[in-house]
Design a protein around this motif. Structure first.
Motif, PDB file in Angstrom:
ATOM      1  N   UNK A  76       0.832  -1.204   0.000  1.00  0.00           N
ATOM      2  CA  UNK A  76       0.000   0.000   0.000  1.00  0.00           C
ATOM      3  C   UNK A  76       0.868   1.257   0.000  1.00  0.00           C
ATOM      4  N   UNK A  77       1.808   1.355   0.967  1.00  0.00           N
ATOM      5  CA  UNK A  77       2.634   2.566   1.062  1.00  0.00           C
ATOM      6  C   UNK A  77       3.998   2.395   0.405  1.00  0.00           C
ATOM      7  N   UNK A  78       4.351   1.170   0.018  1.00  0.00           N
ATOM      8  CA  UNK A  78       5.607   0.828  -0.660  1.00  0.00           C
ATOM      9  C   UNK A  78       6.854   1.050   0.191  1.00  0.00           C
ATOM     10  N   UNK A  79       6.698   1.187   1.511  1.00  0.00           N
ATOM     11  CA  UNK A  79       7.842   1.353   2.410  1.00  0.00           C
ATOM     12  C   UNK A  79       8.228  -0.001   2.989  1.00  0.00           C
ATOM     13  N   UNK A  80       9.525  -0.166   3.265  1.00  0.00           N
ATOM     14  CA  UNK A  80       9.997  -1.383   3.916  1.00  0.00           C
ATOM     15  C   UNK A  80       9.495  -1.417   5.355  1.00  0.00           C
ATOM     16  N   UNK A  81       9.307  -2.618   5.862  1.00  0.00           N
ATOM     17  CA  UNK A  81       8.909  -2.782   7.253  1.00  0.00           C
ATOM     18  C   UNK A  81      10.115  -2.539   8.145  1.00  0.00           C
ATOM     19  N   UNK A  82       9.905  -1.829   9.247  1.00  0.00           N
ATOM     20  CA  UNK A  82      10.975  -1.708  10.232  1.00  0.00           C
ATOM     21  C   UNK A  82      10.671  -2.632  11.410  1.00  0.00           C
ATOM     22  N   UNK A  83      11.572  -2.678  12.380  1.00  0.00           N
ATOM     23  CA  UNK A  83      11.422  -3.641  13.476  1.00  0.00           C
ATOM     24  C   UNK A  83      10.213  -3.346  14.360  1.00  0.00           C
ATOM     25  N   UNK A  92      -5.447 -14.153   2.333  1.00  0.00           N
ATOM     26  CA  UNK A  92      -4.699 -14.590   1.145  1.00  0.00           C
ATOM     27  C   UNK A  92      -3.199 -14.622   1.396  1.00  0.00           C
ATOM     28  N   UNK A  93      -2.776 -14.354   2.636  1.00  0.00           N
ATOM     29  CA  UNK A  93      -1.368 -14.384   3.081  1.00  0.00           C
ATOM     30  C   UNK A  93      -0.557 -13.160   2.678  1.00  0.00           C
ATOM     31  N   UNK A  94      -1.163 -12.114   2.140  1.00  0.00           N
ATOM     32  CA  UNK A  94      -0.441 -10.880   1.860  1.00  0.00           C
ATOM     33  C   UNK A  94      -0.347 -10.061   3.145  1.00  0.00           C
ATOM     34  N   UNK A  95       0.815  -9.416   3.365  1.00  0.00           N
ATOM     35  CA  UNK A  95       1.074  -8.653   4.591  1.00  0.00           C
ATOM     36  C   UNK A  95       1.116  -7.159   4.278  1.00  0.00           C
ATOM     37  N   UNK A  96       0.659  -6.373   5.266  1.00  0.00           N
ATOM     38  CA  UNK A  96       0.630  -4.917   5.119  1.00  0.00           C
ATOM     39  C   UNK A  96       0.853  -4.272   6.477  1.00  0.00           C
ATOM     40  N   UNK A  98      -0.174  -2.240   9.574  1.00  0.00           N
ATOM     41  CA  UNK A  98      -1.498  -2.225  10.211  1.00  0.00           C
ATOM     42  C   UNK A  98      -2.273  -0.971   9.828  1.00  0.00           C
ATOM     43  N   UNK A  99      -1.626   0.184   9.887  1.00  0.00           N
ATOM     44  CA  UNK A  99      -2.321   1.438   9.576  1.00  0.00           C
ATOM     45  C   UNK A  99      -2.748   1.471   8.104  1.00  0.00           C
ATOM     46  N   UNK A 100      -1.888   0.966   7.235  1.00  0.00           N
ATOM     47  CA  UNK A 100      -2.178   0.985   5.795  1.00  0.00           C
ATOM     48  C   UNK A 100      -3.378   0.113   5.458  1.00  0.00           C
ATOM     49  N   UNK A 101      -3.388  -1.122   5.958  1.00  0.00           N
ATOM     50  CA  UNK A 101      -4.470  -2.039   5.590  1.00  0.00           C
ATOM     51  C   UNK A 101      -5.783  -1.632   6.247  1.00  0.00           C
ATOM     52  N   UNK A 102      -5.718  -1.080   7.477  1.00  0.00           N
ATOM     53  CA  UNK A 102      -6.953  -0.627   8.123  1.00  0.00           C
ATOM     54  C   UNK A 102      -7.569   0.524   7.337  1.00  0.00           C
ATOM     55  N   UNK A 103      -6.739   1.448   6.868  1.00  0.00           N
ATOM     56  CA  UNK A 103      -7.239   2.567   6.060  1.00  0.00           C
ATOM     57  C   UNK A 103      -7.816   2.044   4.748  1.00  0.00           C
ATOM     58  N   UNK A 104      -7.121   1.101   4.124  1.00  0.00           N
ATOM     59  CA  UNK A 104      -7.575   0.519   2.856  1.00  0.00           C
ATOM     60  C   UNK A 104      -8.929  -0.155   3.029  1.00  0.00           C
ATOM     61  N   UNK A 105      -9.069  -0.969   4.089  1.00  0.00           N
ATOM     62  CA  UNK A 105     -10.288  -1.753   4.280  1.00  0.00           C
ATOM     63  C   UNK A 105     -11.474  -0.905   4.747  1.00  0.00           C
ATOM     64  N   UNK A 112      -5.466  -5.405  -1.544  1.00  0.00           N
ATOM     65  CA  UNK A 112      -4.930  -4.506  -2.568  1.00  0.00           C
ATOM     66  C   UNK A 112      -4.143  -5.232  -3.658  1.00  0.00           C
ATOM     67  N   UNK A 113      -3.668  -6.441  -3.396  1.00  0.00           N
ATOM     68  CA  UNK A 113      -2.844  -7.157  -4.370  1.00  0.00           C
ATOM     69  C   UNK A 113      -3.682  -8.100  -5.226  1.00  0.00           C
ATOM     70  N   UNK A 114      -4.387  -9.030  -4.576  1.00  0.00           N
ATOM     71  CA  UNK A 114      -5.072 -10.082  -5.344  1.00  0.00           C
ATOM     72  C   UNK A 114      -6.588  -9.897  -5.421  1.00  0.00           C
TER      73      UNK A 114
END
Length: 151
Positions: A76-83, A92-96, A98-105, A112-114
């Protein structure tokens, strides 16, 4: 085997409850196979027609927290995950993030992928989705029957 009404989640009206005539018309158009009229009705209702409703809050909260792999990024935001980032995994096993996927949904009920869909709180949308799934199953069964007869 469940009957038609319990399968679709219908219930009798409560005391003083008024029927939703728009929903009745929507179900009639859906059940009779008049999807062109159904689409026109949905657009007239002002629901946009083509966009799906938001995912149900229960389905969104049930998404499991997972640890991202190294060098993965959020689609969604195209940023790498930090620790410290919290990731949620869709069915579907896609990861995002938390803030990005909650806003999307909050906007739509699909990945957003499949585009795999989560359940919604919109009963009419869920009924139409069930109807389309049953129709697709019937078409596959007919195709299989046809192939077994003529091959």
């Amino acid at each position: 085997m469940a009957d038609y009404f319990s399968e679709l989640g219908f219930r009798p009206l409560a005391e003083g409850e008024v029927p939703d005539h728009g929903a009745h018309l929507l179900r009639l158009l859906r059940d009779s196979g008049n999807f062109d009229l159904l689409q026109m009705f949905v657009e007239l209702r002002g629901e946009g027609g083509s966009s799906a409703p938001a995912a149900s809050k229960a389905a969104v909260q049930a998404l499991p927290l997972v640890q991202p792999l190294e060098n993965e990024n959020c689609a969604v935001c195209l940023k790498n995950y930090d620790e410290e980032s919290q990731c949620r995994m869709m069915p579907c096993k896609h990861k995002f993030h938390q803030e990005c996927i909650f806003t999307w949904l909050k906007q739509t009920n699909s990945c957003p992928i499949c585009r795999k869909e989560l359940p919604t709180d919109d009963l009419d949308y869920e009924a139409i989705r069930k109807h389309k799934e049953r129709e697709s199953e019937r078409n596959q069964q007919l195709e299989s029957l046809h192939n077994s007869m003529f091959s």
